[in-house]
Design a protein around this motif. Structure first.
Motif, PDB file in Angstrom:
ATOM      1  N   ALA A   1       0.837  -1.206   0.000  1.00  0.00           N
ATOM      2  CA  ALA A   1       0.000   0.000   0.000  1.00  0.00           C
ATOM      3  C   ALA A   1       0.869   1.252   0.000  1.00  0.00           C
ATOM      4  CB  ALA A   1      -0.932  -0.011   1.204  1.00  0.00           C
ATOM      5  N   GLN A   2       1.966   1.218   0.757  1.00  0.00           N
ATOM      6  CA  GLN A   2       2.887   2.363   0.804  1.00  0.00           C
ATOM      7  C   GLN A   2       3.462   2.638  -0.580  1.00  0.00           C
ATOM      8  OE1 GLN A   2       3.848   4.403   3.341  1.00  0.00           O
ATOM      9  NE2 GLN A   2       5.310   5.506   2.067  1.00  0.00           N
ATOM     10  N   LEU A   3       3.899   1.580  -1.277  1.00  0.00           N
ATOM     11  CA  LEU A   3       4.507   1.763  -2.597  1.00  0.00           C
ATOM     12  C   LEU A   3       3.471   2.193  -3.636  1.00  0.00           C
ATOM     13  CD1 LEU A   3       7.036  -1.211  -2.646  1.00  0.00           C
ATOM     14  CD2 LEU A   3       7.410   1.167  -1.998  1.00  0.00           C
ATOM     15  N   ARG A   4       2.220   1.781  -3.441  1.00  0.00           N
ATOM     16  CA  ARG A   4       1.150   2.268  -4.320  1.00  0.00           C
ATOM     17  C   ARG A   4       0.961   3.770  -4.130  1.00  0.00           C
ATOM     18  NH1 ARG A   4      -2.526  -1.195  -6.854  1.00  0.00           N
ATOM     19  NH2 ARG A   4      -2.536  -3.381  -6.226  1.00  0.00           N
ATOM     20  N   ARG A   5       0.948   4.223  -2.866  1.00  0.00           N
ATOM     21  CA  ARG A   5       0.776   5.649  -2.592  1.00  0.00           C
ATOM     22  C   ARG A   5       1.901   6.475  -3.193  1.00  0.00           C
ATOM     23  NH1 ARG A   5      -0.827   3.721   2.553  1.00  0.00           N
ATOM     24  NH2 ARG A   5       1.239   4.183   3.408  1.00  0.00           N
ATOM     25  N   GLU A   6       3.094   5.904  -3.224  1.00  0.00           N
ATOM     26  CA  GLU A   6       4.243   6.608  -3.784  1.00  0.00           C
ATOM     27  C   GLU A   6       4.241   6.609  -5.302  1.00  0.00           C
ATOM     28  OE1 GLU A   6       7.871   5.078  -2.123  1.00  0.00           O
ATOM     29  OE2 GLU A   6       7.064   5.111  -0.077  1.00  0.00           O
ATOM     30  N   GLY A   7       3.311   5.844  -5.892  1.00  0.00           N
ATOM     31  CA  GLY A   7       3.249   5.777  -7.342  1.00  0.00           C
ATOM     32  C   GLY A   7       4.235   4.813  -7.955  1.00  0.00           C
TER      33      GLY A   7
END
Length: 203
Positions: A50-56
């Motif tokens: 989820a963190q890496l998704r938020r970072e794009g």
């Protein structure tokens, strides 16, 4: 490496992407594979992804194995005096006494003066975070006649990363903007944090 388990896993997976071990378009291993390989629980994997998704850095439909995202487009900022045209996600809004002396000088108020502070995440049309704008003002928002802006290099802080999902320590531009009324009195001070891999400045 300090931080929660999911942050440590996210940092490792981020390095795989940034180093090219996981190139754009690569479908990452399943949650079960990541749990086994890194000896962590499902929750840790879910939070890291989820963190890496938020970072794009990762993209794809929810509940499917994401793929490594292609680099976001690089935008060019020609004026620091325009409001962000796309989505804005308010992260913080509060009224508090001004304790930062430098900020008090920028805003033209004595230290201890109560001011409003808002932090807004700037998001592009595809949902990728492209910046953070934190603004301080005394009283309601007022029209301004002109502005001044100073630019310096900046590393995304842990607090900024927590608000936006940007990677802590990532290279960024810090634009310190002051807007003035026609009489020359400051009406607003803002800090704009723009990731260096997503912006070019031409002002």
């Amino acid at each position: 490496m300090a931080g929660a388990p999911y942050q440590r896993l996210a940092a490792h997976l981020r390095s795989l992407i940034q180093n090219g071990d996981w190139p754009p378009g690569y479908r990452i291993p399943s949650h079960a594979q990541l749990q086994t390989e890194y000896h962590v629980g499902r929750g840790v994997v879910e939070h890291a992804i989820a963190q890496l998704r938020r970072e794009g850095l990762l993209e794809g439909v929810r509940r499917t194995r994401p793929t490594v995202a292609y680099p976001p487009p690089v935008r060019t900022l020609v004026s620091a005096d325009v409001d962000w045209p796309a989505h804005q996600d308010a992260k913080r809004a509060e009224s508090r006494p001004m304790t930062d002396v430098d900020l008090a000088v920028r805003l033209g108020v004595p230290p201890g003066t109560r001011v409003s502070c808002t932090a807004v995440e700037m998001v592009d049309g595809s949902g990728v975070t492209v910046g953070l704008c934190t603004t301080w003002r005394r009283g309601r928002r007022r029209a301004h006649a002109f502005y001044r802006c100073e630019v310096q290099s900046h590393a995304v802080t842990a607090a900024e990363a927590e608000l936006t999902g940007l990677a802590a320590g990532a290279a960024a531009f810090l634009l310190q903007r002051i807007r003035y009324a026609a009489d020359g009195h400051p009406v607003e001070a803002s800090d704009l944090v723009l990731p260096a891999d997503r912006w070019r400045l031409r002002m």
